[in-house]
Design a protein around this motif. Structure first.
Motif, short mmCIF file in Angstrom:
data_model
loop_
_atom_site.label_atom_id
_atom_site.label_comp_id
_atom_site.label_asym_id
_atom_site.label_seq_id
_atom_site.Cartn_x
_atom_site.Cartn_y
_atom_site.Cartn_z
N ILE A 1 0.83 -1.21 0.00
CA ILE A 1 0.00 0.00 0.00
C ILE A 1 0.86 1.26 0.00
O ILE A 1 0.62 2.20 -0.76
CB ILE A 1 -0.94 0.01 1.22
N LEU A 2 1.91 1.26 0.83
CA LEU A 2 2.77 2.43 0.94
C LEU A 2 3.60 2.63 -0.33
O LEU A 2 3.81 3.77 -0.77
CB LEU A 2 3.69 2.30 2.15
N LEU A 3 4.09 1.54 -0.91
CA LEU A 3 4.86 1.66 -2.15
C LEU A 3 4.00 2.20 -3.29
O LEU A 3 4.44 3.04 -4.08
CB LEU A 3 5.45 0.30 -2.53
N ILE A 4 2.78 1.71 -3.38
CA ILE A 4 1.87 2.20 -4.42
C ILE A 4 1.57 3.67 -4.20
O ILE A 4 1.56 4.47 -5.16
CB ILE A 4 0.56 1.37 -4.41
N THR B 1 -7.73 -5.97 6.03
CA THR B 1 -8.73 -5.12 6.68
C THR B 1 -9.21 -5.80 7.95
O THR B 1 -9.64 -6.95 7.89
CB THR B 1 -9.95 -4.88 5.76
N PRO B 2 -9.08 -5.17 9.09
CA PRO B 2 -8.75 -3.76 9.28
C PRO B 2 -7.30 -3.47 9.67
O PRO B 2 -6.96 -2.31 9.88
CB PRO B 2 -9.66 -3.37 10.44
N LEU B 3 -6.45 -4.50 9.77
CA LEU B 3 -5.10 -4.25 10.30
C LEU B 3 -4.26 -3.36 9.39
O LEU B 3 -3.76 -2.31 9.83
CB LEU B 3 -4.40 -5.59 10.55
N ALA B 4 -4.08 -3.77 8.13
CA ALA B 4 -3.26 -2.97 7.22
C ALA B 4 -3.95 -1.64 6.91
O ALA B 4 -3.33 -0.57 6.95
CB ALA B 4 -2.97 -3.73 5.94
N MET B 5 -5.23 -1.70 6.59
CA MET B 5 -6.05 -0.52 6.35
C MET B 5 -7.37 -0.68 7.11
O MET B 5 -8.00 -1.73 7.02
CB MET B 5 -6.36 -0.35 4.86
N PRO B 6 -7.81 0.34 7.87
CA PRO B 6 -7.18 1.66 7.99
C PRO B 6 -6.30 1.83 9.22
O PRO B 6 -5.83 2.93 9.48
CB PRO B 6 -8.40 2.57 8.11
N MET B 7 -6.09 0.76 10.00
CA MET B 7 -5.37 0.92 11.26
C MET B 7 -3.95 1.44 11.07
O MET B 7 -3.51 2.33 11.79
CB MET B 7 -5.33 -0.41 12.01
N LEU B 8 -3.21 0.88 10.12
CA LEU B 8 -1.81 1.25 9.95
C LEU B 8 -1.62 2.19 8.75
O LEU B 8 -1.27 3.36 8.92
CB LEU B 8 -0.96 -0.01 9.80
N ALA B 9 -1.83 1.69 7.55
CA ALA B 9 -1.66 2.51 6.35
C ALA B 9 -2.93 3.29 6.07
O ALA B 9 -3.72 2.91 5.20
CB ALA B 9 -1.28 1.63 5.16
N GLY B 10 -3.12 4.37 6.80
CA GLY B 10 -4.31 5.20 6.63
C GLY B 10 -4.04 6.43 5.79
O GLY B 10 -2.97 6.58 5.19
N PRO B 11 -4.98 7.37 5.76
CA PRO B 11 -4.84 8.60 4.96
C PRO B 11 -3.60 9.42 5.33
O PRO B 11 -2.97 10.02 4.46
CB PRO B 11 -6.12 9.37 5.29
#
Length: 211
Positions: free
Chosen positions: A54-57, A119-129
């Motif tokens: 998610i972060l790389l994208i 979901t929900p660990l990677a998004m939105p808990m960690l890699a959020g807006p």
């Protein structure tokens, strides 16, 4: 090499503060309390992989999304700064049993899912807006080859740290206790607020210089 390490450590520190994997420990423990050791390890690994992707994208593609919608980098920095600052205030008033972005309905359904890494660990808990906005804005000033390699490495390392922390979540929760986790979250929250305010200041200065 100086530029590489400077970019690496700056982004690594900023991402770690905004992602705040320590703050995710209580909810991870709650979501995986019925899992065995191997299942927890698997969920931790896939959460880290999902966050990394998610972060790389966001880092490499985010700029083109902005151009498509006609959003200026100054507007993004102000919006991202507000989001990051708001996240920081949330961490300063952290409740170890709750995590912003996770509703009661989601929490009730989580235990019935076989896969909770995305979901929900990677998004939105960690890699959020907040983290996505940070990366898109960071790319604007660090888009040469050396900086992109350093930034990618920072994203990979912070994802590895997320895996280590989540993999050790049950041990951390046991030894730190709720008060210890809250204390760490509040320290990270203060740093997160500072990062958000700095983004807003940078955007305002850019606008003033352009007038």
């Amino acid at each position: 090499m100086v530029i590489f390490f400077n970019t690496f450590f700056v982004l690594l520190g900023a991402l770690f503060s905004v992602l705040n994997p320590i703050g995710a420990v209580p909810i991870f423990v709650g979501l995986t309390q019925d899992y065995d050791k191997n299942e927890r390890s698997r969920v931790s690994l896939w959460t880290a992989i999902d966050v990394c992707l998610i972060l790389l994208i966001a880092f490499f593609v985010g700029e083109y999304v902005l151009k498509f919608f006609g959003i200026t980098i100054s507007a993004l920095r102000i919006a991202g700064g507000l989001l990051i600052t708001n996240s920081g205030f949330g961490l300063l008033n952290a409740n170890p049993k709750k995590r912003k972005g996770i509703s009661k309905e989601v929490e009730e359904d989580i235990h019935n899912r076989n896969q909770i890494a995305l979901t929900p660990l990677a998004m939105p808990m960690l890699a959020g807006p907040g983290s996505i906005s940070l990366l898109v804005a960071f790319y604007q000033d660090h888009n040469d080859t050396v900086n992109m390699i350093a930034s990618s490495f920072a994203i990979i390392v912070v994802s590895a740290l997320i895996f280590i922390i989540l993999r050790s979540a049950h041990y951390l929760a046991k030894y730190l206790g709720a008060s210890g986790i809250v204390a760490i979250s509040r320290i990270v929250g203060f740093l997160t607020i500072a990062i958000g305010i700095q983004y807003i200041i940078s955007a305002v200065l850019t606008i003033i210089r352009g007038i």
